[in-house]
Motif scaffolding. Structure first.
Motif, mmCIF file in Angstrom:
data_model
loop_
_atom_site.group_PDB
_atom_site.id
_atom_site.type_symbol
_atom_site.label_atom_id
_atom_site.label_comp_id
_atom_site.label_asym_id
_atom_site.label_seq_id
_atom_site.Cartn_x
_atom_site.Cartn_y
_atom_site.Cartn_z
ATOM 1 N N CYS A 1 -5.219 0.625 6.157
ATOM 2 C CA CYS A 1 -5.413 2.064 6.404
ATOM 3 C C CYS A 1 -6.729 2.562 5.817
ATOM 4 O O CYS A 1 -7.166 3.666 6.149
ATOM 5 N N CYS B 1 0.853 -1.194 0.000
ATOM 6 C CA CYS B 1 0.000 0.000 0.000
ATOM 7 C C CYS B 1 0.890 1.246 0.000
ATOM 8 O O CYS B 1 1.746 1.390 0.876
ATOM 9 N N LEU C 1 0.221 4.103 0.848
ATOM 10 C CA LEU C 1 -0.108 5.014 1.944
ATOM 11 C C LEU C 1 0.492 4.524 3.266
ATOM 12 O O LEU C 1 1.141 5.274 3.975
ATOM 13 N N CYS C 2 0.253 3.252 3.597
ATOM 14 C CA CYS C 2 0.652 2.757 4.923
ATOM 15 C C CYS C 2 1.697 1.649 4.868
ATOM 16 O O CYS C 2 2.217 1.242 5.910
ATOM 17 N N CYS D 1 -7.054 -0.160 0.515
ATOM 18 C CA CYS D 1 -6.204 -0.936 1.425
ATOM 19 C C CYS D 1 -7.046 -1.433 2.603
ATOM 20 O O CYS D 1 -7.778 -0.661 3.212
HETATM 21 ZN ZN ZN Z 1 -2.774 1.152 3.483
#
Ligand code: ZN
Length: 306
Positions: free
Chosen positions: A51, A22, A24-25, A48
């Protein structure tokens, strides 16, 4: 690269490989496809499971992004006219609780020409702030610094060390191809008790519901709604309190775009009703109304919840 004729489709040549994790996280759990961004070559947006943010499966490369964000033709997604910018600034100012004579250091990441910072300075003065206000505005093409408005580029941002009292990330996080690095830096620059304001597009539900509505890819590589923001502090492992998590303000103005403003207001109204009244009254988590187009949060960092 020379400027591509069309910026809404990223050619294979300028697409990076699909993410292994992911973006983002960093979770490596399988993500679920939620919206198609372009057909040829195929790029989708996926959610995801950890997150709960949504991101494009493949990002454009730096050469494409440099051409896309060429200041010669790129207009920022920031609020484009004064009235919504002032509304947004008044709104942020209402969360600032510092004493009227204390000094405030404010970081405006992706602040473009500084219009939100200037409106925030005026809103704070109107609320009686007499202390020194010092704005640091970060953008890839920084404007000329003047008065209390100090403009810097992204490289200088990563060199910042002194903490800020207010951190703004309005209509910018959705563009970041290095999301974790930037967000960790923003969080590290938020001093004890600092306010963190973020506003992001939340357009995937609109694309899924309304034929013809498209997520603004490739300008936006992430789509972040309440499910992401409500667990943002836990995802990034920071102490803090969620002071507001609600549909963002309407970006357009009644006088300039009456039809668009009417539709946006009508779609956001149930979302505001839900977050301001229904959820506190009934005490449930999550959200039932998702067709709001954008989300905003105000976090107070370094304080415990409750
Ligand atoms: Zn994520």
């Amino acid at each position: 690269m020379s400027a591509p004729a069309r910026f809404d489709v990223v050619p294979e040549l300028h697409l990076l490989p699909a993410h292994a994790r992911c973006p983002l996280c960093g979770s490596d759990r399988p993500r679920t496809e939620v919206a198609l961004l372009q057909e040829d070559p195929r790029v989708a947006m996926s959610a995801c499971p950890d997150c709960r943010g949504m991101s494009a499966d493949r990002f454009p490369d730096d050469a494409f992004l440099r051409a896309l964000y060429d200041p010669a033709h790129y207009a920022s997604d920031l609020l484009q006219n004064a009235r919504p910018t002032e509304r947004c600034a008044r709104h942020v100012a209402s969360f600032v609780e510092a004493a009227a004579d204390c000094d405030l250091r404010i970081l405006d990441y992706g602040g473009s020409d500084g219009s939100l910072s200037q409106a925030l300075a005026e809103a704070l003065r109107r609320r009686g702030y007499r202390g020194r206000l010092e704005f640091t505005i970060v953008d890839f093409a920084p404007a000329k610094s003047h008065d209390e408005f100090h403009f810097i580029d992204v490289d200088a941002f990563y060199g910042l060390e002194d903490p800020f009292d207010v951190v703004l990330a309005s209509a910018v996080l959705e563009h970041l191809t290095e999301f974790p690095r930037t967000v960790q830096k923003l969080l590290s620059l938020a001093g004890p008790g600092a306010l963190f304001y973020a506003r992001t597009p939340y357009e995937v539900p609109l694309q899924r519901r309304f034929p013809g509505y498209r997520v603004r890819w490739p300008r936006h590589v992430h789509d972040l709604g309440p499910a992401f923001w409500d667990r943002f502090l836990a995802t990034f492992g920071v102490a803090g309190r969620l002071r507001r998590s609600a549909p963002s303000i309407v970006e357009s103005d009644w006088r300039q775009k009456p039809v668009r403003t009417a539709i946006a207001t009508a779609l956001k109204a149930p979302g505001h009703l839900e977050t301001a009244w229904l959820k506190p009254a009934l005490g449930y988590s999550g959200n039932a109304w998702h067709w709001v187009g954008g989300w905003e949060v105000v976090l107070q960092l370094g304080v415990s919840d409750g």
